[in-house]
Design a protein around this motif. Structure first.
Motif, short mmCIF file in Angstrom:
data_model
loop_
_atom_site.label_atom_id
_atom_site.label_comp_id
_atom_site.label_asym_id
_atom_site.label_seq_id
_atom_site.Cartn_x
_atom_site.Cartn_y
_atom_site.Cartn_z
N MET A 160 2.19 11.96 1.17
CA MET A 160 1.18 11.54 2.14
C MET A 160 0.53 12.74 2.81
O MET A 160 -0.68 12.78 3.03
CB MET A 160 1.81 10.62 3.19
CG MET A 160 0.85 10.12 4.26
SD MET A 160 -0.54 9.17 3.60
CE MET A 160 0.35 7.71 3.02
N CYS A 190 -2.61 5.83 6.19
CA CYS A 190 -1.21 5.93 5.74
C CYS A 190 -0.59 4.59 5.37
O CYS A 190 0.46 4.56 4.73
CB CYS A 190 -0.37 6.60 6.82
SG CYS A 190 -0.92 8.27 7.26
N HIS A 191 -1.22 3.49 5.78
CA HIS A 191 -0.68 2.15 5.51
C HIS A 191 0.73 2.00 6.08
O HIS A 191 1.58 1.30 5.52
CB HIS A 191 -0.67 1.85 4.01
CG HIS A 191 -2.01 1.78 3.37
ND1 HIS A 191 -2.50 0.63 2.77
CD2 HIS A 191 -2.99 2.70 3.22
CE1 HIS A 191 -3.71 0.86 2.28
NE2 HIS A 191 -4.02 2.11 2.56
N ARG A 207 -0.14 -0.60 9.33
CA ARG A 207 -0.41 -1.04 7.96
C ARG A 207 -1.78 -1.69 7.91
O ARG A 207 -2.27 -2.23 8.90
CB ARG A 207 0.66 -2.03 7.49
CG ARG A 207 2.01 -1.39 7.26
CD ARG A 207 2.89 -2.27 6.38
NE ARG A 207 3.25 -3.51 7.04
CZ ARG A 207 4.30 -3.67 7.84
NH1 ARG A 207 5.09 -2.64 8.11
NH2 ARG A 207 4.57 -4.83 8.38
N SER A 213 2.41 0.62 2.54
CA SER A 213 3.23 1.74 2.09
C SER A 213 4.65 1.57 2.62
O SER A 213 4.97 0.58 3.28
CB SER A 213 2.64 3.06 2.60
OG SER A 213 1.38 3.31 2.04
N LEU A 223 3.15 8.50 -3.85
CA LEU A 223 3.08 7.63 -2.69
C LEU A 223 3.93 6.38 -2.94
O LEU A 223 4.05 5.93 -4.08
CB LEU A 223 1.64 7.23 -2.40
CG LEU A 223 0.69 8.37 -2.01
CD1 LEU A 223 -0.75 7.86 -1.97
CD2 LEU A 223 1.08 8.97 -0.67
N SER A 224 4.49 5.82 -1.89
CA SER A 224 5.39 4.68 -2.02
C SER A 224 4.72 3.40 -1.52
O SER A 224 4.05 3.42 -0.48
CB SER A 224 6.68 4.92 -1.23
OG SER A 224 7.33 6.09 -1.69
N ALA A 225 4.94 2.31 -2.24
CA ALA A 225 4.36 1.02 -1.88
C ALA A 225 5.47 0.02 -1.62
O ALA A 225 6.62 0.20 -2.04
CB ALA A 225 3.45 0.52 -3.00
#
Length: 273
Positions: A160, A190-191, A207, A213, A223-225
């Motif tokens: 990020m 950044c969600h 978010r 994320s 990036l992580s979801a």
């Protein structure tokens, strides 16, 4: 004063999904949900990534939809947006060639910032934009609320932070010089629900209205979801405080207004069951 923050709505062609979620449908759900409790908000700001691909059709639809919406709305752009395409539909948002502007409310003067760097997911805040912000802060007594897309502080999530506001130190220097008159900085990108401070000024994020994320600190490359609920923000601005909520309108589980069965009745003053 009450204001609404939406972010990262990522509009797409109708029927197209991102992570299995329909951005237009979720944007409409957010608008419907927030009007139930917050129709009295003085302002709504959408802090960027308005379109997932910067398509003109998304901006045309957004302008039409917001024209029907009862709460005054201002817009920032994000790394998924295309400044030139956006301004072809929203020319009123241009100032000095950027998507930046001023909106006065009963609680503060709101400054809408442009942190987009073309052809990059990372943000920039160049000398011209720094001069614009400095001038706005110098020429008005405030107080101010700042709205932007990219995070102005590190998240300490490696992937990020590679796409953060790369001029963040220069940005914070300007903010720090006026910290006594800037009450809060709202950002997106950044969600994630985030809070902290930039040069002594409180910051917050949330978010978006579609995909989420996750703060996976062990991941250093991607990036992580996640499947966490979609959200919007509600802020209350008082004379000597700012309160910010993240409302997860995408949550579809139970909400227990009077508490769990184990605490069916209890005295709120004595805490006696």
């Amino acid at each position: 004063m009450k204001l609404i923050q939406l972010s990262d709505i990522h509009l797409t062609t109708p029927g197209t999904t991102i992570g299995g979620r329909d951005p237009r449908r979720n944007f409409e759900r957010a608008l419907t949900h927030l009007l139930r409790d917050h129709h009295d908000a003085e302002l709504m700001v959408i802090t960027g990534d308005l379109s997932d691909w910067g398509d003109r059709e998304d901006y045309v639809w957004l302008k039409q939809r917001l024209g029907e919406f009862p709460i005054p709305t201002r817009l920032c752009i994000g790394n998924h947006d295309r400044r030139d395409v956006f301004l072809s539909v929203f020319p009123e948002c241009a100032d000095g060639g950027f998507v930046q502007g001023v909106h006065d409310t009963s609680a503060a003067r709101c400054l809408l910032l442009d942190t987009v760097e073309p052809n990059s997911h990372a943000g920039r805040y160049c000398a011209a934009r720094q001069d614009w912000l400095t001038r706005q802060l110098d020429e008005h007594p405030g107080p101010f609320l700042l709205f932007m897309h990219h995070n102005p502080v590190p998240t300490h999530l490696g992937p990020m932070d590679q796409i953060r506001l790369l001029d963040d130190a220069a940005f914070r220097k300007i903010v720090g010089a006026h910290r006594d008159r800037i009450r809060h900085i709202f950002f997106g990108h950044c969600h994630l629900p985030l809070s902290g401070s930039a040069a002594g000024v409180p910051t917050s994020s949330l978010r978006g209205t579609n995909h989420a994320s996750f703060p996976l600190f062990s991941e250093t490359a991607m990036l992580s979801a996640s499947d966490l609920p979609e959200s919007y923000g509600v802020a209350f601005i008082g004379d000597d405080y700012v309160t910010v909520h993240m409302v997860e309108f995408g949550y579809d589980g139970p909400i227990r207004v009077e508490g769990s069965p184990d605490y069916h009745a209890w005295d709120r003053e004595t805490m006696v069951r």
